[in-house]
Write a protein that holds these residues in place. Structure first.
Motif, PDB file in Angstrom:
ATOM      1  N   PHE A   1       0.745  -1.332   0.024  1.00 20.58           N
ATOM      2  CA  PHE A   1       0.124   0.024  -0.054  1.00 20.58           C
ATOM      3  C   PHE A   1       0.839   1.318  -0.121  1.00 20.58           C
ATOM      4  O   PHE A   1       1.744   1.354   0.608  1.00 20.58           O
ATOM      5  N   ALA A   2       0.570   1.987  -1.015  1.00 23.52           N
ATOM      6  CA  ALA A   2       1.272   3.439  -1.124  1.00 23.52           C
ATOM      7  C   ALA A   2       1.135   4.310   0.091  1.00 23.52           C
ATOM      8  O   ALA A   2       0.263   4.337   0.845  1.00 23.52           O
ATOM      9  N   ASN A   3       2.159   5.288   0.256  1.00 21.10           N
ATOM     10  CA  ASN A   3       1.902   6.101   1.373  1.00 21.10           C
ATOM     11  C   ASN A   3       0.808   7.506   0.931  1.00 21.10           C
ATOM     12  O   ASN A   3       1.720   8.385   0.683  1.00 21.10           O
ATOM     13  N   THR A   4      -0.281   7.072   0.997  1.00 15.25           N
ATOM     14  CA  THR A   4      -1.318   8.019   0.444  1.00 15.25           C
ATOM     15  C   THR A   4      -2.555   7.978   1.344  1.00 15.25           C
ATOM     16  O   THR A   4      -2.860   7.017   1.890  1.00 15.25           O
ATOM     17  N   LYS A   5      -3.237   9.068   1.629  1.00 14.46           N
ATOM     18  CA  LYS A   5      -4.350   9.073   2.266  1.00 14.46           C
ATOM     19  C   LYS A   5      -5.574   8.463   1.820  1.00 14.46           C
ATOM     20  O   LYS A   5      -6.425   7.873   2.566  1.00 14.46           O
ATOM     21  N   PHE A   6      -5.360   8.078   0.542  1.00 12.05           N
ATOM     22  CA  PHE A   6      -6.390   7.496  -0.220  1.00 12.05           C
ATOM     23  C   PHE A   6      -6.712   6.023   0.141  1.00 12.05           C
ATOM     24  O   PHE A   6      -7.639   5.372   0.029  1.00 12.05           O
ATOM     25  N   ASN A   7      -5.585   5.571   0.704  1.00 18.26           N
ATOM     26  CA  ASN A   7      -5.522   4.184   1.234  1.00 18.26           C
ATOM     27  C   ASN A   7      -6.034   4.105   2.815  1.00 18.26           C
ATOM     28  O   ASN A   7      -6.161   2.718   3.058  1.00 18.26           O
ATOM     29  N   ASN A   8      -6.173   5.232   3.254  1.00 19.57           N
ATOM     30  CA  ASN A   8      -6.801   5.090   4.553  1.00 19.57           C
ATOM     31  C   ASN A   8      -8.363   4.786   4.614  1.00 19.57           C
ATOM     32  O   ASN A   8      -9.041   5.688   3.963  1.00 19.57           O
ATOM     33  N   PRO A   9      -8.868   3.666   5.341  1.00 26.04           N
ATOM     34  CA  PRO A   9     -10.528   3.525   5.273  1.00 26.04           C
ATOM     35  C   PRO A   9     -10.995   4.365   6.012  1.00 26.04           C
ATOM     36  O   PRO A   9     -12.189   4.675   5.560  1.00 26.04           O
ATOM     37  N   LYS A  10     -10.355   5.478   6.872  1.00 27.70           N
ATOM     38  CA  LYS A  10     -11.230   6.558   7.496  1.00 27.70           C
ATOM     39  C   LYS A  10     -11.139   7.815   6.532  1.00 27.70           C
ATOM     40  O   LYS A  10     -11.752   9.002   6.915  1.00 27.70           O
ATOM     41  N   SER A  11     -10.554   7.665   5.226  1.00 25.38           N
ATOM     42  CA  SER A  11     -10.462   9.001   4.478  1.00 25.38           C
ATOM     43  C   SER A  11     -11.679   9.055   3.796  1.00 25.38           C
ATOM     44  O   SER A  11     -12.441   8.148   3.147  1.00 25.38           O
ATOM     45  N   PHE A  12     -12.296  10.295   3.535  1.00 23.14           N
ATOM     46  CA  PHE A  12     -13.709  10.646   3.223  1.00 23.14           C
ATOM     47  C   PHE A  12     -13.397  11.256   1.780  1.00 23.14           C
ATOM     48  O   PHE A  12     -14.342  12.114   1.180  1.00 23.14           O
ATOM     49  N   ALA A  13     -12.204  11.241   1.248  1.00 20.59           N
ATOM     50  CA  ALA A  13     -11.924  11.903   0.002  1.00 20.59           C
ATOM     51  C   ALA A  13     -12.836  11.489  -1.081  1.00 20.59           C
ATOM     52  O   ALA A  13     -13.305  10.011  -1.266  1.00 20.59           O
ATOM     53  N   LYS A  14     -13.507  12.337  -2.010  1.00 19.63           N
ATOM     54  CA  LYS A  14     -14.394  11.908  -2.951  1.00 19.63           C
ATOM     55  C   LYS A  14     -13.429  11.229  -4.256  1.00 19.63           C
ATOM     56  O   LYS A  14     -12.253  11.672  -4.614  1.00 19.63           O
ATOM     57  N   ASN A  15     -14.312  10.129  -4.861  1.00 20.76           N
ATOM     58  CA  ASN A  15     -13.365   9.415  -5.961  1.00 20.76           C
ATOM     59  C   ASN A  15     -12.074   9.044  -5.597  1.00 20.76           C
ATOM     60  O   ASN A  15     -11.090   9.146  -6.644  1.00 20.76           O
ATOM     61  N   LYS A  16     -11.819   8.577  -4.413  1.00 14.93           N
ATOM     62  CA  LYS A  16     -10.198   7.966  -3.982  1.00 14.93           C
ATOM     63  C   LYS A  16     -10.009   7.065  -4.851  1.00 14.93           C
ATOM     64  O   LYS A  16      -8.338   6.843  -4.718  1.00 14.93           O
ATOM     65  N   PHE A  17     -10.792   6.288  -5.377  1.00 15.37           N
ATOM     66  CA  PHE A  17     -10.293   4.965  -6.267  1.00 15.37           C
ATOM     67  C   PHE A  17     -10.526   5.158  -7.740  1.00 15.37           C
ATOM     68  O   PHE A  17     -10.807   4.357  -8.201  1.00 15.37           O
ATOM     69  N   ASP A  18     -10.446   6.628  -8.099  1.00 17.05           N
ATOM     70  CA  ASP A  18     -10.678   6.680  -9.291  1.00 17.05           C
ATOM     71  C   ASP A  18      -9.242   6.953 -10.339  1.00 17.05           C
ATOM     72  O   ASP A  18      -8.381   7.720  -9.661  1.00 17.05           O
ATOM     73  N   LYS A  19      -9.103   6.098 -11.351  1.00 17.79           N
ATOM     74  CA  LYS A  19      -8.021   6.248 -12.208  1.00 17.79           C
ATOM     75  C   LYS A  19      -7.548   7.575 -12.472  1.00 17.79           C
ATOM     76  O   LYS A  19      -6.528   8.063 -12.525  1.00 17.79           O
ATOM     77  N   ALA A  20      -8.797   8.362 -12.745  1.00 17.68           N
ATOM     78  CA  ALA A  20      -8.326   9.892 -13.258  1.00 17.68           C
ATOM     79  C   ALA A  20      -8.050  10.653 -12.180  1.00 17.68           C
ATOM     80  O   ALA A  20      -7.819  12.087 -12.122  1.00 17.68           O
ATOM     81  N   ASN A  21      -8.107  10.066 -10.879  1.00 16.54           N
ATOM     82  CA  ASN A  21      -7.552  10.710  -9.537  1.00 16.54           C
ATOM     83  C   ASN A  21      -6.597  10.324  -8.777  1.00 16.54           C
ATOM     84  O   ASN A  21      -6.884  10.050  -7.746  1.00 16.54           O
ATOM     85  N   PRO A  22      -5.413  10.185  -9.562  1.00 12.38           N
ATOM     86  CA  PRO A  22      -4.331   9.475  -8.586  1.00 12.38           C
ATOM     87  C   PRO A  22      -3.764  10.436  -7.452  1.00 12.38           C
ATOM     88  O   PRO A  22      -3.892  11.749  -7.286  1.00 12.38           O
ATOM     89  N   PRO A  23      -3.119   9.759  -6.522  1.00 11.40           N
ATOM     90  CA  PRO A  23      -2.528  10.697  -5.454  1.00 11.40           C
ATOM     91  C   PRO A  23      -1.473  11.507  -5.792  1.00 11.40           C
ATOM     92  O   PRO A  23      -0.700  11.004  -6.661  1.00 11.40           O
ATOM     93  N   LYS A  24      -1.368  12.630  -5.380  1.00 12.11           N
ATOM     94  CA  LYS A  24      -0.314  13.461  -5.680  1.00 12.11           C
ATOM     95  C   LYS A  24       1.061  13.171  -4.929  1.00 12.11           C
ATOM     96  O   LYS A  24       2.094  13.665  -5.332  1.00 12.11           O
ATOM     97  N   SER A  25       0.747  12.525  -3.641  1.00  9.17           N
ATOM     98  CA  SER A  25       2.030  12.233  -2.930  1.00  9.17           C
ATOM     99  C   SER A  25       2.848  11.199  -3.297  1.00  9.17           C
ATOM    100  O   SER A  25       4.250  11.365  -3.038  1.00  9.17           O
ATOM    101  N   ASP A  26       2.363  10.479  -4.322  1.00  8.63           N
ATOM    102  CA  ASP A  26       3.156   9.206  -4.963  1.00  8.63           C
ATOM    103  C   ASP A  26       3.060   9.170  -6.320  1.00  8.63           C
ATOM    104  O   ASP A  26       1.798   8.325  -6.625  1.00  8.63           O
TER     105      ASP A  26
END
Length: 424
Positions: free
Chosen positions: A140-165
């Motif tokens: 798992f990459a070091n990104t908030k998108f992998n946090n189950p408590k994250s409420f980011a929108k479309n966090k598993f959308d290919k068009a919305n990759p994490p900026k941290s990695d």
């Protein structure tokens, strides 16, 4: 003056068991093919790359996640830093020195060190190619998108990759090999594919990819590269359904002269109800008749037709199937059964022999558990080269542990990091 006298007895800073452990572990690792300093003639030499490498071995054996934890540990255990090769009378490397080393070093150097360990263990008779198991582990990459408590929108959308990695990709994993298992999860990150000796439980080869790469797409090339330096001829290859393709089966059987024990992946396969003689039942529960075959490369399609296909009586179909009233000369429904003619289709996965060999795959899962216990399941670095290097370092640590334990006569501890550390 007092400080210097104390530092001359640096063994006071670390327990004897732990210092002996690292002495034996470093002695088991051959770094002769790893250049200690860069080849450039200009500028200062900097810190020894051998010392930095050994420091990262300490990091994995102590199960640290972050480089900052390693630095604190070395500063509080100067004898361990001394064993790594650092001059403890001078400041130890900074965070950025360690970070640049793990990011910029070519992974091929680490792969060669791992190969030497594997071949040494092979010569000693502790690793062989009789039963080789393959498995893939998500990282798992070091990104908030992998946090189950994250409420980011479309966090598993290919068009919305994490900026941290920016190197990580979107992948999917499931914890079950059941054919009808639908419980899967998405994640951003990488995966580590490992070949394990299914009898000793020690790794043979590994490769790190981004999470979007499917195991089946790179396995043949991975096996070819491994076979160039570690013979896989006549091996019994064991893997889960993620490796179930015709290409992999054929490569193992015809190129390696081995046998495949791979779980069946029923990709969109229709489960027709059949009679004991193999005839398919229609929706009304009647036995359908064979109506010719179509021959393709590697498989045959057997056609089955309605038992009343030439009848003119509209009341014969018990379920009043719409296709029975199609107004054509040959009425009623049709079904097709695919019959494989290749090596993959010839394997009897219900046999006792297959199940007995396939059960050895659990050794891969045990090894993966030990490897992940080095704090490698989550990446705390943010680029694929650093992730790959840390993954390889984890495998090197466990192989060096096995070799050190064998040399020390503690064969029962070759798979126990904590046990051998206490015993050394």
């Amino acid at each position: 003056m007092n400080r210097q006298l104390i530092l001359e007895c640096i063994e006071f800073f670390t327990s004897t068991h732990k210092s002996n452990f690292y002495l034996k572990l470093f002695d088991a690792i051959d770094l002769s093919d790893f250049p200690e300093y860069p080849s450039s003639k200009y500028g200062p030499k900097g810190y020894s790359r051998h010392s930095l490498f050994k420091a990262f071995i300490v990091m994995k054996c102590e199960k640290f996640s972050h480089i900052t934890e390693l630095i604190d540990y070395l500063n509080n255990n100067l004898y361990i830093a001394h064993l790594c090769g650092f001059d403890i009378m001078k400041p130890l490397p900074s965070y950025w020195t360690f970070e640049r080393f793990i990011k910029n070093i070519d992974n091929q150097f680490f792969s060669n060190i791992m190969k030497n360990l594997v071949l040494h263990l092979k010569d000693l008779g502790f690793i062989n190619n009789s039963f080789v198991s393959a498995d893939a582990t998500p990282i798992f990459a070091n990104t908030k998108f992998n946090n189950p408590k994250s409420f980011a929108k479309n966090k598993f959308d290919k068009a919305n990759p994490p900026k941290s990695d920016k190197d990580c990709k979107l992948g999917v994993y499931t914890a079950s090999n059941s054919h009808n298992e639908k419980n899967y999860k998405f994640y951003w990150g990488y995966k580590n594919i490992i070949l394990t000796d299914a009898t000793s439980g020690l790794p043979i080869a590994e490769i790190t990819t981004t999470a979007d790469i499917k195991e089946m797409s790179i396995t043949v090339e991975f096996l070819k590269n491994t076979n160039n330096w570690f013979s896989l001829k006549e091996t019994k290859f064991i893997a889960d359904k993620g490796f179930d393709t015709k290409d992999i089966h054929n490569f193992i059987r015809y190129d390696l002269n081995g046998h495949a024990f791979i779980a069946l992946n029923k990709r969109n396969t229709k489960n027709h109800t059949k009679l004991p003689n193999g005839n398919v039942l229609c929706d009304a529960g009647l036995a359908m008749h064979k109506d010719g075959k179509q021959y393709f490369n590697g498989y045959i399609k057997q056609k089955y037709c309605c038992p009343f296909r030439t009848k003119k009586d509209d009341s014969l179909c018990p379920c009043k199937h719409p296709k029975y009233f199609n107004g054509k000369k040959n009425r009623g429904c049709t079904k097709y059964v695919t019959i494989g003619t290749d090596y993959r289709s010839s394997i009897n996965r219900d046999s006792i022999f297959f199940k007995k060999i396939y059960a050895l795959r659990t050794e891969s899962e045990r090894y993966n558990s030990r490897w992940k216990n080095l704090n490698l399941e989550k990446a705390y670095v943010r680029n694929i080269n650093s992730v790959s290097n840390l993954n390889t370092l984890g495998h090197i640590s466990l192989l060096a542990l096995a070799l050190a334990a064998i040399k020390d006569g503690c064969i029962d501890k070759i798979k126990s990091l904590t046990g051998y550390k206490k015993l050394a």
